[in-house]
Write an enzyme that holds these catalytic residues in place. Sequence first.
Site, PDB file in Angstrom:
ATOM      1  N   ASP A 159      -3.458   4.651  -2.335  1.00  0.00           N
ATOM      2  CA  ASP A 159      -4.575   4.135  -1.287  1.00  0.00           C
ATOM      3  C   ASP A 159      -5.579   5.583  -1.229  1.00  0.00           C
ATOM      4  OD1 ASP A 159      -6.079   3.486   1.421  1.00  0.00           O
ATOM      5  OD2 ASP A 159      -5.219   4.661   2.035  1.00  0.00           O
ATOM      6  N   GLU A 190      -7.166   2.777  -5.562  1.00  0.00           N
ATOM      7  CA  GLU A 190      -8.410   2.724  -4.991  1.00  0.00           C
ATOM      8  C   GLU A 190      -8.956   3.814  -5.551  1.00  0.00           C
ATOM      9  OE1 GLU A 190     -10.071   1.896  -0.458  1.00  0.00           O
ATOM     10  OE2 GLU A 190      -8.162   3.852  -1.329  1.00  0.00           O
ATOM     11  N   ASP A 229       0.605  -1.580   0.137  1.00  0.00           N
ATOM     12  CA  ASP A 229       0.464  -0.365   0.064  1.00  0.00           C
ATOM     13  C   ASP A 229       0.837   0.553  -0.261  1.00  0.00           C
ATOM     14  OD1 ASP A 229      -3.172   0.267   0.303  1.00  0.00           O
ATOM     15  OD2 ASP A 229      -2.486  -1.981   1.957  1.00  0.00           O
ATOM     16  N   HIS A 236     -10.183  -5.603   3.057  1.00  0.00           N
ATOM     17  CA  HIS A 236     -10.455  -5.338   3.929  1.00  0.00           C
ATOM     18  C   HIS A 236     -11.663  -4.185   4.220  1.00  0.00           C
ATOM     19  CE1 HIS A 236      -7.901  -2.327   2.344  1.00  0.00           C
ATOM     20  NE2 HIS A 236      -8.378  -1.110   3.275  1.00  0.00           N
ATOM     21  N   ASP A 237     -12.053  -3.853   3.696  1.00  0.00           N
ATOM     22  CA  ASP A 237     -13.577  -2.747   3.623  1.00  0.00           C
ATOM     23  C   ASP A 237     -14.758  -2.923   3.268  1.00  0.00           C
ATOM     24  OD1 ASP A 237     -11.158  -0.453   4.279  1.00  0.00           O
ATOM     25  OD2 ASP A 237     -11.489   0.087   2.645  1.00  0.00           O
TER      26      ASP A 237
HETATM   27  C1  GLC Z   1      -8.463   3.531   2.292  1.00  0.00           C
HETATM   28  C2  GLC Z   1      -8.210   1.864   2.983  1.00  0.00           C
HETATM   29  C3  GLC Z   1      -9.016   2.265   4.487  1.00  0.00           C
HETATM   30  C4  GLC Z   1      -8.445   2.853   5.013  1.00  0.00           C
HETATM   31  C5  GLC Z   1      -9.203   4.729   4.028  1.00  0.00           C
HETATM   32  C6  GLC Z   1      -8.451   6.009   5.050  1.00  0.00           C
HETATM   33  O1  GLC Z   1      -9.403   3.695   1.877  1.00  0.00           O
HETATM   34  O2  GLC Z   1      -8.433   0.319   2.736  1.00  0.00           O
HETATM   35  O3  GLC Z   1      -8.752   0.136   5.075  1.00  0.00           O
HETATM   36  O4  GLC Z   1      -9.690   3.129   6.176  1.00  0.00           O
HETATM   37  O5  GLC Z   1      -8.131   4.189   2.812  1.00  0.00           O
HETATM   38  O6  GLC Z   1      -6.546   5.892   4.907  1.00  0.00           O
END
Ligand code: GLC
Length: 542
Positions: free
Chosen positions: A202, A265, A99, A327-328
């Site tokens: 991210d 993402e 990441d 994971h989200d």
């Molecule tokens: C991304 C991650 C998530 C995190 C967010 C803020 O969306 O996947 O898990 O909470 O960024 O950093």
Amino acid sequence: MSYSCWWKSAVIYQIYLRSFQDTNGDGIGDIPGIIQRLDYLEWLGIDVVWITPFYPSPMADFGYDISDYQGVDPTFGKLADLDYLIQLLHDRNIKVIVDFVAAHTSDQHSWFIESRSSRSHPKRDWYIWKDPTPEGNPPNNWIGRFDGLSAWEWDAKTEQYYLHSFLKEQPDINWRNPGAKQAMLDVLDFWLQRGVDGFRVDAAYRAYKDPQFRDNPVNPNWHPGMEPSDLLFEVFSKNVPDIHDFNSMLRKFVDQQGDYLLIAELYKSLEEIVKHYGANDEFHLPLNSELMSSDLTWSAETIREIVERYEHLLPEDAWPNWSLGNHDKHRVASRIGGEQAKVGMMLLLTLRGTPTIYYGDELGMEDAWVPSEHIQDPWEKKAPGIGVGRDPERTPMLWDSSANAGFCASSVHPWLPITYDYDGINVEVQKKKSRSFLWLTQSLLTLRKQYPVLQLGQYVSLYAPSQLFCYRRFNEDSDLVIALNFSSEYQEWILPEEFRNQSTILISTFMDRQGGQLGNILQLRGNEGIVLGSVSRSSPSQ
Ligand code: GLC
Ligand code: CA
């Protein structure tokens, strides 16, 4: 520099580090834990692991709040462990992506500590600082993603607000500042030098904000029960028009270093995400989150529509990608049920495009129930009871039937509870059952290697009854058909003419039939998916 596009044929496996394997008895997964499970990863047959953040972090957002981009948090091990892991994965021909938390740091990062120390500090502008309005209010109406409250935090000492799109412990970086930008590019360079094969960027679309910091428009349809941050449409705080300059700047930087993969993402509509390929000069893979959404209707018609629309929208030379979970997002087996999750796995591993498997989904792992006193996720704490909490899908990997499922010693409290029904859903048990979910996943991964057409071949959908989604994957050497029954009822499909009397079953999601020669009709049991090969035309590669 020549680019092999190695990632096009690859299958990515996402390891949520905190929950994969604990080795030192603190109930939290660690890097030596991944090392311990390398045989499993190799046996499974994935090509790339994506490891979630291992960097030093106060863990306000479980590692997505980084206080040092060039290290490893002691919870997870040492930098030397990570170097060793990268080497061992490479020895097994498995690539590694990590990441790159681009949009914000931790408020404990030395950059932010310096930035907030005084208005005149050279790093002041590395973050986004603004004066209050003349009335003494925050600079604009932007709100935080987790709590829906102002995204601006007042700093009493220097009498300005700083922006945080997530928690106040996660100040947003100002990518428009040359110093901050260079420091972040140095981070990429640091990890490339250590041998990683690419990055998942991210919150990529939050790197730039509207230069004028205009108010976001209000969502007139918001009502209680919806996510607090849906109160506003995020028009000016993310995905602003010149974000494409950011994308191409990153791509150019990474391309100059070598043959690497950049994933973004995004969480946007298909129409939006395809723009993030640019003219093949932005992201290699802007993440397609369509199949992960909790409001997705899991039906043949809907899935077909999504696949067709995406295939149609993709710019020339753009390569698709698919995921069922991360994971989200709540676990796919919990969203659509265990039986359909197998159909989902067959879909994921036979569509055109790079798939990502979320750890545990290869077993049909489900969301765990997390009692309120064990809640960890800051999102659930900030917006309780509306289902946004991400703990259920982040629980420990299920390795065996022992007390903590082999994730940690039985005397240890895992950081999140173990799914209660892991007796049948764990690696050890499923390895012993030839018709298990795990063997299905492993066999599909093997099939992709035997039939490269599944990796890189063309895609075209086929006419079929409404409960079925059927498509072809073909190239000069092979021609495969995938037929997926999205209903729990028996279905018949009259095969397209060119497949009649010459198709054979390569695999069923039930793992109980293979071979033979079909006539005109394919019979599918409820919740069954089938891959057909043509007896004469589909030869596995050597
Ligand atoms: C991304 C991650 C998530 C995190 C967010 C803020 O969306 O996947 O898990 O909470 O960024 O950093
Ligand atoms: Ca540990």
